[in-house]
Design a protein around this motif. Structure first.
Motif, short mmCIF file in Angstrom:
data_model
loop_
_atom_site.label_atom_id
_atom_site.label_comp_id
_atom_site.label_asym_id
_atom_site.label_seq_id
_atom_site.Cartn_x
_atom_site.Cartn_y
_atom_site.Cartn_z
N GLY A 1 0.82 -1.21 0.00
CA GLY A 1 0.00 0.00 0.00
C GLY A 1 0.86 1.26 0.00
O GLY A 1 0.63 2.18 -0.78
N ASP A 2 1.90 1.27 0.85
CA ASP A 2 2.78 2.44 0.95
C ASP A 2 3.48 2.73 -0.37
O ASP A 2 3.83 3.87 -0.65
N GLY B 1 2.19 2.49 -3.14
CA GLY B 1 1.19 2.92 -4.12
C GLY B 1 0.67 1.78 -4.97
O GLY B 1 0.13 2.00 -6.05
N ARG B 2 0.82 0.55 -4.50
CA ARG B 2 0.35 -0.60 -5.27
C ARG B 2 -0.95 -1.12 -4.67
O ARG B 2 -0.98 -2.16 -4.01
N GLY B 3 -2.03 -0.39 -4.91
CA GLY B 3 -3.32 -0.71 -4.31
C GLY B 3 -3.83 -2.07 -4.74
O GLY B 3 -4.33 -2.84 -3.92
N LEU B 4 -3.69 -2.38 -6.03
CA LEU B 4 -4.22 -3.64 -6.54
C LEU B 4 -3.48 -4.81 -5.89
O LEU B 4 -4.09 -5.80 -5.47
N GLU C 1 -2.07 -4.81 -3.03
CA GLU C 1 -2.51 -4.89 -1.65
C GLU C 1 -3.84 -5.65 -1.54
O GLU C 1 -3.98 -6.55 -0.71
N LEU C 2 -4.79 -5.32 -2.42
CA LEU C 2 -6.09 -5.98 -2.36
C LEU C 2 -5.99 -7.46 -2.70
O LEU C 2 -6.62 -8.30 -2.06
N THR D 1 -4.56 -9.35 0.11
CA THR D 1 -5.58 -9.50 1.15
C THR D 1 -6.56 -10.60 0.78
O THR D 1 -6.99 -11.39 1.63
N MET E 1 -5.46 4.72 0.19
CA MET E 1 -6.54 4.22 -0.66
C MET E 1 -7.90 4.48 0.00
O MET E 1 -8.00 4.52 1.22
N TRP F 1 -10.30 2.52 0.38
CA TRP F 1 -10.83 1.45 1.23
C TRP F 1 -10.23 1.45 2.64
O TRP F 1 -10.73 0.81 3.52
N PHE G 1 -15.38 -7.19 2.29
CA PHE G 1 -14.36 -7.79 1.42
C PHE G 1 -14.10 -9.24 1.83
O PHE G 1 -13.97 -10.13 0.99
#
Lengths: 573, 77
Positions: free
Chosen positions: A365-366, A368-371, A373-374, A377, B29, B31, B41
């Motif tokens: 996340g830090d 800037g890699r949101g995808l 991160e998700l 998860t 983000m 979320w 989620f």
């Protein structure tokens, strides 16, 4: 005093292989604990270097990273030794100790040549660990395992040769720049050992065929040694981010389909190593710290999970979800200890997975890699679903199949207890681990939003599990994976090739036989096959005194043969 | 779904989401700031994993047990 921990294990391996049966288990535990002490007392900066030619080989190089990985490798060797106390076999446990020593060798190696030598030793020793499963399936899986790792070793060797021939440094560390043959080949070899798809199938194929303690050891060393090499050499390679994410999700998908309890956990090794590979790819100091912290924690909880599943196999003799269930009351301690491992791998707060996995997810996340991160998860949801809910539910609880549970050796419970204590200890006091990471990090796992987020995620997963319980029952199936290529299509191809070759051979045989028949007929009396004038005169009045035409044709044919032979010789020479 | 189960779901949801409201989430983000995002989620993600994986299995990944053993027997015959 500086003692190389691998040497302690090699000496122990000799003692286990040659020593009497009565003291074998004690020797194994003492040796492994000795290696742990040796690893713990190594001081940073210690090194053993030997000048060879123009360069130098470095058998021991201790820095924060190798110290940390060496520590957890020897710790798990000691826990595993206790776990197999009741059944220490001469060959198997000597192989295990050599295998663990090989892994430690790679970790402490300071130059590429030593690293490669240890790497190969590890592959060879580990195949004997697989074979020690002592079933026909283990034998066959071991050969496939060996085949894959020999290909990996060959790639490593060629890559290393290219690296050194190109004037590369002998120091085992990062390449100058990505790209080039050496970089690609060595990365490929490491990807095989890290079980990055599509090179991962050996893991789920071979590990579950090893003996019960065998798989506990196997789960710790090969893939984590590869992660160590990735951290050391390939940090920041963007390709690894996606390779790792695919890995994390790939393992989860196969875990849904899997019925064999140890194979299911094997797919979760792949999934968990995916986090570390992604972290190496991200390559920020926080991500790299996360990769090594997660490797440390993973070794402990994965061994604990496999020891739990192994205990179930030990007392029931069964390894499939469709054949297990209803034994929780008969083995409450195993359920409890297994659940510590399950909560750890799932990232439940206060257990060690929480304090290491969250570093990697935060680092994504830090950066800037949101995808990323998700998706990580999402893989984490799958982990809790399988290891934390599905496996224990159908293995321990679930429909009662009237299984009679045999006695469980007490040493197994003790080993699991130690591993569980480590998992909880690290979860409660992560500072110990954080202080030993290669790069100091300022990271606090226990913030209110982290904890709340994790609990929500776990709660949501549990709700969906409950809702979909009927769909999650084990099915008596096997799953096709990329090993299909060498188990099914390659044999078919080879068989087709062999048949074609055999047919060609038969054809050639028939053809050459007719050629020989023709040749013998000719060679028996060449004169019979060339035109000659009749020996007697046309009027039958006896031979003429001399006829200059009589031998013209045979001599002409002979000259023709000689000319042809000379021409052929000239062509060949 | 019976009453007990419904109540359990409501308690889990309420407890964890209220923690979210107490916390001061940090992160870039969207979320990270949406209360209850992780709960949803977790639920949706879990369902997606099961459904998608099973679909892969049905599409051909899952084979009868002893798939390879039988193949090996065929080849030696």
């Amino acid at each position: 005093m500086t003692i190389h921990p691998a040497m302690v294990l090699f000496v122990t391996a000799g003692a286990v292989a040659l020593g009497p049966r009565a003291t074998r288990s004690a020797v194994m535990v003492l040796g492994a604990v000795g290696a742990l002490v040796a690893a713990a007392t190594l001081s940073h900066g210690a090194h053993w270097s030997y000048a060879v030619g123009e360069g130098s080989l470095q058998l021991l190089r201790v820095d924060a990273l190798s110290h940390l990985v060496g520590l957890v490798f020897t710790l798990i060797a000691a826990i595993g030794a206790v776990y197999s106390w009741h059944a220490t076999h001469r060959g198997e446990h000597a192989a295990i100790l050599v295998y663990a020593g090989g892994a430690l060798g790679v970790v402490y190696a300071g130059d590429w040549i030593s690293a490669f030598a240890w790497w190969e030793l590890m592959a060879w020793a580990s195949v004997f660990v697989v074979w020690s499963g002592s079933t026909p399936r283990a034998g066959a899986a071991g050969f496939r395992y060996l085949f894959v790792h020999l290909v990996g070793g060959a790639l490593f060797l060629v890559g290393l040769a290219a690296h050194l021939a190109g004037g590369g440094s002998l120091v085992f560390g990062p390449f100058g720049a990505p790209g080039g043959w050496a970089y690609t080949l060595i990365l490929l070899a490491v990807a095989i050992n890290a079980a990055i798809p599509p090179f991962h199938a050996w893991l789920a194929d071979a590990y579950p065929e090893a003996s019960i303690p065998g798989m506990v050891f196997l789960s710790a060393f090969t893939t984590k040694t590869a992660v160590y090499v990735l951290i050391r050499v390939f940090a920041g390679n963007d390709l690894l981010i996606w390779a790792g994410i695919i890995m994390a999700l790939y393992g989860v998908v196969y875990a849904v389909l899997e019925n064999d309890i140890r194979r299911l956990l094997g797919y979760h090794i792949i999934s968990q190593v995916g986090y570390m590979v992604t972290a190496v790819g991200i390559g920020t100091p926080l991500a790299l710290a996360g990769a090594s912290a997660h490797a440390f924690c993973h070794i402990l909880y994965k061994a604990l999970l496999l020891m739990g599943a192994g205990s179930v196999i030990e007392v029931t003799g069964r390894r499939k979800l469709t054949e297990l269930g209803g034994i929780a009351r008969q083995m409450p301690w195993v359920v409890l200890l297994y659940m510590v491992g399950a909560f750890s791998i799932s990232g439940v707060p206060l257990f060690n997975g929480f304090i290491s996995k969250s570093i990697i997810i935060t680092a994504a996340g830090d950066d800037g890699r949101g995808l990323a991160e998700l998706l990580l998860t999402l893989a984490s949801i799958g982990t809790f679903l399988h290891t934390g809910l599905k496996l224990p539910y159908f293995m321990f609880f679930g429909p009662d199949r009237g299984l009679s549970v045999g006695p469980l050796p007490r040493n197994m419970i003790v080993a699991m207890g130690v591993a569980a204590a480590c998992c909880i200890g690290l979860g409660v006091a992560p500072g110990w681990l954080y202080a030993r990471l290669a790069t100091p990090i300022d990271y606090h796992p226990y913030t209110l939003d982290h904890v709340a987020g994790s609990l929500q995620l776990l709660g949501g997963t549990a709700l969906a599990f409950w809702w979909l319980l009927g769909k999650l029952r084990g099915e008596a199936t096997e799953s096709l994976d990329t090993d299909w290529l060498y188990r099914r299509s390659m044999p078919t191809l080879l068989r087709a090739a062999a048949e074609t070759a055999a047919r060609t051979g038969r054809l050639a045989q028939t053809a050459s036989r007719s050629a020989v028949r023709l040749a013998t007929a000719y060679a028996a009396n060449p004169l019979a096959h060339v035109g000659q004038l009749p020996a007697a005169g046309p009027d039958g009045a006896g031979p003429p005194a001399y006829d200059e035409n009589r031998y013209r044709l045979p001599i002409g044919v002979t000259v023709l043969w000689v000319v042809l032979a000379l021409w052929l010789t000239a062509l060949l020479v | 779904m019976n009453k007990g189960r419904g109540a359990a779901v409501a308690v889990i949801a309420a407890a964890t989401v209220s923690l979210d409201l107490l916390a001061h989430p940090h992160g870039e983000m969207w979320w990270h700031h949406a209360p209850g995002f992780d709960l949803v989620f977790g639920f949706v993600g879990c369902a997606v994993i099961v459904v998608v994986s099973k679909a892969f299995g049905k599409a051909g990944l899952q084979r009868p047990e002893r798939f390879y053993d039988d193949a090996e027997k065929d080849s030696t015959e």
